[in-house]
Design a protein around this motif. Structure first.
Motif, PDB file in Angstrom:
ATOM      1  N   GLY A  56       0.411   3.520   5.480  1.00 42.78           N
ATOM      2  CA  GLY A  56      -0.404   2.925   6.528  1.00 42.78           C
ATOM      3  C   GLY A  56       0.280   3.085   7.869  1.00 42.78           C
ATOM      4  N   GLN A  86      -7.515 -11.630   8.107  1.00 41.37           N
ATOM      5  CA  GLN A  86      -7.207 -10.368   7.452  1.00 41.37           C
ATOM      6  C   GLN A  86      -6.184  -9.623   8.312  1.00 41.37           C
ATOM      7  OE1 GLN A  86      -8.576  -9.557   4.494  1.00 41.37           O
ATOM      8  NE2 GLN A  86      -9.976 -11.317   4.436  1.00 41.37           N
ATOM      9  N   THR A 128       3.233  -2.958   8.888  1.00 40.26           N
ATOM     10  CA  THR A 128       4.318  -2.168   8.321  1.00 40.26           C
ATOM     11  C   THR A 128       5.626  -2.927   8.499  1.00 40.26           C
ATOM     12  OG1 THR A 128       4.652  -0.995  10.418  1.00 40.26           O
ATOM     13  CG2 THR A 128       3.169   0.023   8.806  1.00 40.26           C
ATOM     14  N   LYS A 152      -2.978  -6.363   8.472  1.00 40.11           N
ATOM     15  CA  LYS A 152      -2.273  -5.218   7.909  1.00 40.11           C
ATOM     16  C   LYS A 152      -1.054  -4.963   8.773  1.00 40.11           C
ATOM     17  CE  LYS A 152      -4.968  -1.716  10.405  1.00 40.11           C
ATOM     18  NZ  LYS A 152      -5.762  -0.473  10.266  1.00 40.11           N
ATOM     19  N   THR A 194      -1.209  -4.766   3.383  1.00 37.68           N
ATOM     20  CA  THR A 194      -2.369  -5.485   3.898  1.00 37.68           C
ATOM     21  C   THR A 194      -2.364  -6.867   3.256  1.00 37.68           C
ATOM     22  OG1 THR A 194      -3.760  -4.570   2.138  1.00 37.68           O
ATOM     23  CG2 THR A 194      -3.785  -3.434   4.265  1.00 37.68           C
ATOM     24  N   ASN A 248       0.824  -1.203   0.000  1.00 38.17           N
ATOM     25  CA  ASN A 248       0.000   0.000   0.000  1.00 38.17           C
ATOM     26  C   ASN A 248       0.864   1.261   0.000  1.00 38.17           C
ATOM     27  OD1 ASN A 248      -2.334  -1.565   0.123  1.00 38.17           O
ATOM     28  ND2 ASN A 248      -2.299  -1.617   2.361  1.00 38.17           N
TER      29      ASN A 248
END
Length: 246
Positions: free
Chosen positions: A104, A136, A140, A138, A125, A101
């Protein structure tokens, strides 16, 4: 307190066992060629040219990719360990994709040249099927990039090394396992990658007055990381050939 500690210990054990079972023995891929070294100030630089790449170049490049092509996606492999049989929990309809992405959690995906290193902050993600559920997630990551030069292939290669990875909204019992999947996916799907094909910078010049041609091929590449930019030093090997009289 004791219960929380017990859950943490069980999570670590399950993560370690699950990582070994599903991923098997994993070794990071090596770079082809030889690692790039700093420029040699003692050598004659008359046959060397410098190519400078700034952070803004990568900002523009990544911005175009995200806006016009969409977030890059990496398929989380179903057979990391190359085992003949996989648990049924890994065979359902969950798409098992890792998507990069633009940003984030206050982290902007990009390439940075600072402190003598090439770093790459990443925001992502994804989803993965595990224990009959589609998780699910997400997160870094903070990565560094190593460079090498393969003279035979006339290519500068890079390898992305994940130094730190943080997941959000993932159960503690599954965090270490999914972290291992993400690390391995990035290593197997991306590394090594071509940074610069110096073969495109080779020279072949006809010298009509001398009845021949001059050729130049890159024989060595050095790198210097400056604040905000990367400078590559390309050293050429010159050869001359006379044309056969017709």
């Amino acid at each position: 307190m004791r219960r929380n500690l017990l859950v943490l210990i069980i999570g670590l054990l399950l993560g370690a066992v699950g990582t070994f079972y599903f991923l098997g023995a994993w070794r990071s891929r090596t770079l082809p060629g030889v690692p790039l070294r700093p420029p040699d100030q003692s050598n004659d630089a008359s046959s060397t040219v410098a190519v400078t790449i700034e952070e803004k170049f990568f900002d523009s490049l990544l911005g175009t990719i995200f806006q016009q092509l969409g977030p890059p996606q990496l398929k989380l492999s179903q057979n990391f360990g190359q085992r003949p049989m996989q648990p049924i929990a890994f065979q359902n309809s969950c798409n098992s994709v890792l998507a990069l992405n633009p940003e984030g959690n206050n982290v902007k995906t990009g390439v940075r040249f600072t402190g003598g290193k090439i770093t790459a902050p990443l925001a992502f993600t994804g989803s993965y099927s595990i224990l009959t559920s589609c998780i699910q997630f997400k997160g870094t990551a903070r990565a560094t990039v190593d460079l090498s030069f393969d003279q035979e292939k006339q290519t500068v290669f890079g390898r992305l090394n994940i130094d730190e990875l943080v997941l959000d909204n993932v159960p503690a019992l599954l965090s270490s396992l999914i972290t291992a999947f993400v690390r391995k996916t990035i290593d197997e799907r991306l590394n090594p990658f071509a940074v610069l094909r110096v073969s495109q910078l080779a020279l072949s010049l006809p010298i009509q007055a001398s009845g021949g041609s001059l050729k130049a091929r890159v024989k060595d590449v050095r790198a210097e990381v400056q604040e905000g930019s990367l400078k590559l030093y390309l050293t050429y090997d010159f050869t001359a050939e006379r044309e056969n009289p017709g």
